[in-house]
Design a protein around this motif. Structure first.
Motif, PDB file in Angstrom:
ATOM      1  N   GLN A  57      80.008  36.187  76.722  1.00 41.99           N
ATOM      2  CA  GLN A  57      79.636  37.884  77.054  1.00 41.99           C
ATOM      3  C   GLN A  57      80.903  38.487  78.229  1.00 41.99           C
ATOM      4  O   GLN A  57      80.504  38.199  79.055  1.00 41.99           O
ATOM      5  CB  GLN A  57      79.009  38.174  76.177  1.00 41.99           C
ATOM      6  CG  GLN A  57      78.341  39.539  76.814  1.00 41.99           C
ATOM      7  CD  GLN A  57      76.949  40.366  75.261  1.00 41.99           C
ATOM      8  OE1 GLN A  57      76.496  39.558  75.521  1.00 41.99           O
ATOM      9  NE2 GLN A  57      76.870  41.496  76.145  1.00 41.99           N
ATOM     10  N   LYS A 102      88.937  43.948  71.856  1.00 39.89           N
ATOM     11  CA  LYS A 102      89.008  42.004  70.896  1.00 39.89           C
ATOM     12  C   LYS A 102      87.726  42.349  69.990  1.00 39.89           C
ATOM     13  O   LYS A 102      87.577  42.236  69.269  1.00 39.89           O
ATOM     14  CB  LYS A 102      89.407  41.081  71.163  1.00 39.89           C
ATOM     15  CG  LYS A 102      90.083  41.235  72.175  1.00 39.89           C
ATOM     16  CD  LYS A 102      90.299  39.624  72.950  1.00 39.89           C
ATOM     17  CE  LYS A 102      91.235  39.503  73.989  1.00 39.89           C
ATOM     18  NZ  LYS A 102      91.168  37.919  74.428  1.00 39.89           N
ATOM     19  N   THR A 131      73.515  43.193  67.245  1.00 41.46           N
ATOM     20  CA  THR A 131      73.787  44.389  66.583  1.00 41.46           C
ATOM     21  C   THR A 131      75.503  44.376  66.339  1.00 41.46           C
ATOM     22  O   THR A 131      76.071  45.486  65.923  1.00 41.46           O
ATOM     23  CB  THR A 131      73.883  45.474  67.890  1.00 41.46           C
ATOM     24  OG1 THR A 131      74.629  44.799  69.381  1.00 41.46           O
ATOM     25  CG2 THR A 131      72.647  46.034  68.287  1.00 41.46           C
TER      26      THR A 131
HETATM   27  P1  GDP Z   1      75.148  41.907  70.072  1.00 41.75           P
HETATM   28  O1  GDP Z   1      74.422  41.228  71.258  1.00 41.75           O
HETATM   29  O2  GDP Z   1      74.984  40.482  69.237  1.00 41.75           O
HETATM   30  O3  GDP Z   1      73.867  42.809  69.803  1.00 41.75           O
HETATM   31  O4  GDP Z   1      76.069  42.727  70.234  1.00 41.75           O
HETATM   32  P2  GDP Z   1      76.335  43.197  70.754  1.00 41.75           P
HETATM   33  O5  GDP Z   1      77.851  43.817  70.520  1.00 41.75           O
HETATM   34  O6  GDP Z   1      76.082  44.602  71.536  1.00 41.75           O
HETATM   35  O7  GDP Z   1      76.873  42.913  72.519  1.00 41.75           O
HETATM   36  C1  GDP Z   1      77.704  40.948  72.627  1.00 41.75           C
HETATM   37  C2  GDP Z   1      79.254  41.426  72.912  1.00 41.75           C
HETATM   38  O8  GDP Z   1      79.140  40.256  73.042  1.00 41.75           O
HETATM   39  C3  GDP Z   1      79.830  42.047  72.077  1.00 41.75           C
HETATM   40  O9  GDP Z   1      80.236  42.983  72.578  1.00 41.75           O
HETATM   41  C4  GDP Z   1      81.613  41.069  72.321  1.00 41.75           C
HETATM   42  O10 GDP Z   1      81.679  41.556  74.679  1.00 41.75           O
HETATM   43  C5  GDP Z   1      80.774  39.648  72.760  1.00 41.75           C
HETATM   44  N1  GDP Z   1      80.886  38.930  71.569  1.00 41.75           N
HETATM   45  C6  GDP Z   1      80.208  38.655  70.653  1.00 41.75           C
HETATM   46  N2  GDP Z   1      80.307  38.180  69.961  1.00 41.75           N
HETATM   47  C7  GDP Z   1      81.303  38.149  69.894  1.00 41.75           C
HETATM   48  C8  GDP Z   1      82.550  37.691  68.702  1.00 41.75           C
HETATM   49  O11 GDP Z   1      82.210  37.296  68.123  1.00 41.75           O
HETATM   50  N3  GDP Z   1      83.753  38.350  69.319  1.00 41.75           N
HETATM   51  C9  GDP Z   1      83.878  39.053  70.366  1.00 41.75           C
HETATM   52  N4  GDP Z   1      85.248  39.133  70.486  1.00 41.75           N
HETATM   53  N5  GDP Z   1      83.238  39.105  71.031  1.00 41.75           N
HETATM   54  C10 GDP Z   1      81.820  38.906  71.050  1.00 41.75           C
END
Ligand code: GDP
Length: 538
Positions: A427, A437, A458
């Motif tokens: 992340q 992306k 989320t």
């Molecule tokens: P959560 O932590 O799963 O609730 O989701 P959030 O979006 O708040 O935080 C996770 C962050 O990790 C994302 O915003 C991305 O920056 C990164 N991330 C997690 N999964 C993916 C994925 O499948 N693809 C990409 N491009 N980034 C991801």
């Protein structure tokens, strides 16, 4: 028999030659025409035989056409320049028509909110007046415009859900939502309200101090309550900091009591930090009950509507989305999204997670079983195709699913293409390219026909809400073992509020807030979380 003379022979040879030439001149063009016709005919046969299956009519096929319902049944304002934000009116072409319609009351409240925002937005006369009040420290006199300022905090999925929560709170309390752009909000999203801006100006007086806003901050609402420094009989401050993050305490949580809302109502500036989708709890507050019922008679479509109203990717992100969609997903007969978010310790991929993913899509019959041996049967010329969009920080799971459908035939004869746009490894919140992306992938997932998501994420909640998709949720593995069942169908497409209060404001005692009203229930993926359910009146 008399032999012919030389002249006669030459003459008859000439006649024959002329005859042949004439015949050639007549036959050759005819032959050429026929052969072209024949070639054309046989080519179109071949084309037919190896034709790529076409996209279903209701989706990408119509991209070049004028969208039928580009304003989403009145949800979107027509008062935007279309080219400055292509996604706003074009997203509709990439999704099936939503069966969830916004209520006329929601539409009218959105239009009046847009007017309010235009009147009170950054650098207007009313905004400048409110700034003067903010700088003075105390609330003096009535304020023409009141604000809720959202602090940029947490991952992208969390940000989207908290912006939607803050916007709903703004609607309910007649405040104007201003969003701290953080590192890249303006690079990710278009302006949501016409002829104004939702971005907090860079010269906003408190902006430099946001990092130090926490529960110890003197203007923190919860701390002021704990220290009994806040009451309607005292002079109220011109601003308060609301700490509604996962680590909030019992005093911070009093935000969700009507009694406190009546005090907060008088404070012109509220500054909010949260990583919680707190919408479900607003439905448990009597002061908002009637209004929410009118705005969202269909409870489970709340984020579906607000998400589609607020979040429009900028043209740069839209380019990422549409190029990928057209190259890999558009031609399939069906699109399956698999969102893999692992909260396990260690890097992965893990066998028990891979087994979970496979069990989920096979048991729920979202993808076909494979056969270990070729049958020797001639495959169909035009097999049904499925495109699987995998999103994950790592490549391992995608590679295994892709190899499975490459190395073995499917029992149904379907052709399965497996794609993963990025593998970012870890992340990198607030890194511009990384966040672009992430947003592109959330959007691409929302274009799926069927969607598998990961518990607690989320990122997945946003995709399911925008897409109007009832997801198959992969439950969180315990003790590094594959859960059984691996996944289950969600009861609604709404996101889950991960850290709700368990408190009854009236009796001032604890209670299970998942049992109070039928449309606020505990989540499928987090037993203590709360979510909205219910298509129509329950
Ligand atoms: P959560 O932590 O799963 O609730 O989701 P959030 O979006 O708040 O935080 C996770 C962050 O990790 C994302 O915003 C991305 O920056 C990164 N991330 C997690 N999964 C993916 C994925 O499948 N693809 C990409 N491009 N980034 C991801």
């Amino acid at each position: 028999m008399e032999k012919p003379s030389v002249t006669k022979r030459i003459g008859s040879d000439m006649t024959r030659f002329t005859g042949i030439l004439a015949a050639c001149l007549i036959i050759l063009p005819l032959f050429l025409t026929l052969s072209v016709l024949y070639r054309h005919h046989s080519l179109s046969d071949a084309d037919e035989a190896f034709a790529v299956p076409r996209a279903p009519k209701e989706t990408y096929n119509q991209v070049s056409e004028e969208p039928k319902d580009k304003l989403l049944s009145g949800l979107l304002s027509p008062n935007f320049n279309e080219k400055s934000c292509l996604s706003r009116y074009q997203s509709v072409l990439y999704r099936k028509t939503s069966p969830h319609k916004p209520s006329p009351y929601l539409i009218s409240r959105l239009r009046s909110y847009e007017k309010l925002h235009k009147r009170c937005g950054p650098h207007t006369e009313a905004y400048n007046k409110a700034l003067e009040q903010l700088k003075s420290g105390d609330k003096i006199g009535d304020s023409e415009c009141n604000y809720i300022v959202w602090i940029s905090y947490s991952g992208l999925g969390n940000k989207i859900l908290t912006l939607a929560s803050a916007f709903l709170y703004a609607l309910l309390t007649n405040r104007v939502l201003l969003a701290d752009p953080g590192k890249d909000l303006d690079i990710l999203f278009c302006e949501p309200f016409p002829q104004t801006s939702w971005l907090l100006p860079s010269d906003f007086p408190l902006k430099g101090n946001f990092d130090s806003f926490d529960q110890k901050f003197s203007h923190c609402h919860g701390s002021m309550l704990r220290e009994k420094r806040l009451s309607s009989t005292r002079t109220l401050p011109s601003f308060l900091y609301l700490h509604l993050a996962h680590d909030y305490n019992e005093h911070d949580k009093l935000f969700f009591c009507d009694e406190e809302q009546s005090v907060l109502h008088k404070v012109p500036w509220l500054i909010l930090r949260t990583n919680n989708y707190f919408v479900p709890f607003l439905f448990l507050m009597p002061s908002f009950e009637n209004e929410l019922q009118k705005l969202f008679p269909e409870k489970e479509a709340l984020f579906h509507h607000l998400g589609r109203y607020i979040f429009h990717p900028t043209n740069d992100v839209w380019g990422l989305i549409t190029r990928y969609y057209k190259a890999y997903l558009a031609k399939a007969d069906e699109r399956i999204g698999i969102q893999i978010r692992s909260f396990e310790d260690g890097q992965g991929p893990f066998n028990y997670v891979m087994d979970q993913i496979k069990s989920c899509f096979l048991q729920e019959k979202l993808l076909p079983e494979i056969k270990m041996q070729e049958s020797g049967k001639i495959p169909s010329k035009n097999p049904k195709s499925k495109a699987v969009l995998v999103t994950s920080l790592t490549a391992g799971y995608y590679e295994k699913v892709r190899d499975m459908y490459w190395q073995y035939p499917t029992g149904t004869g379907e052709v399965i293409g497996v794609y993963q746009p990025s593998q970012e490894t870890f992340q990198q919140t607030d890194n511009k390219n990384h966040d672009m992306k992430a947003l592109a992938e959330i959007y691409l997932l929302s274009f799926s026909d069927k969607l598998i998501t990961s518990a607690w994420s989320t990122f997945g909640y946003v995709a399911q809400g925008l897409g109007g998709l009832m997801p198959w949720i992969m439950y969180k593995p315990e003790n590094r073992t594959t859960p059984a069942p691996a996944c289950g169908r969600g009861m609604s497409m709404e996101p889950c509020f991960h850290a709700p209060p368990f408190y009854d404001c009236k009796t001032k005692r604890g209670r299970d807030t998942g049992l109070v009203v039928p449309h606020v229930r505990h989540c499928e993926d987090m037993s203590w979380g709360l979510k909205l359910v219910g298509r129509n009146e329950l």
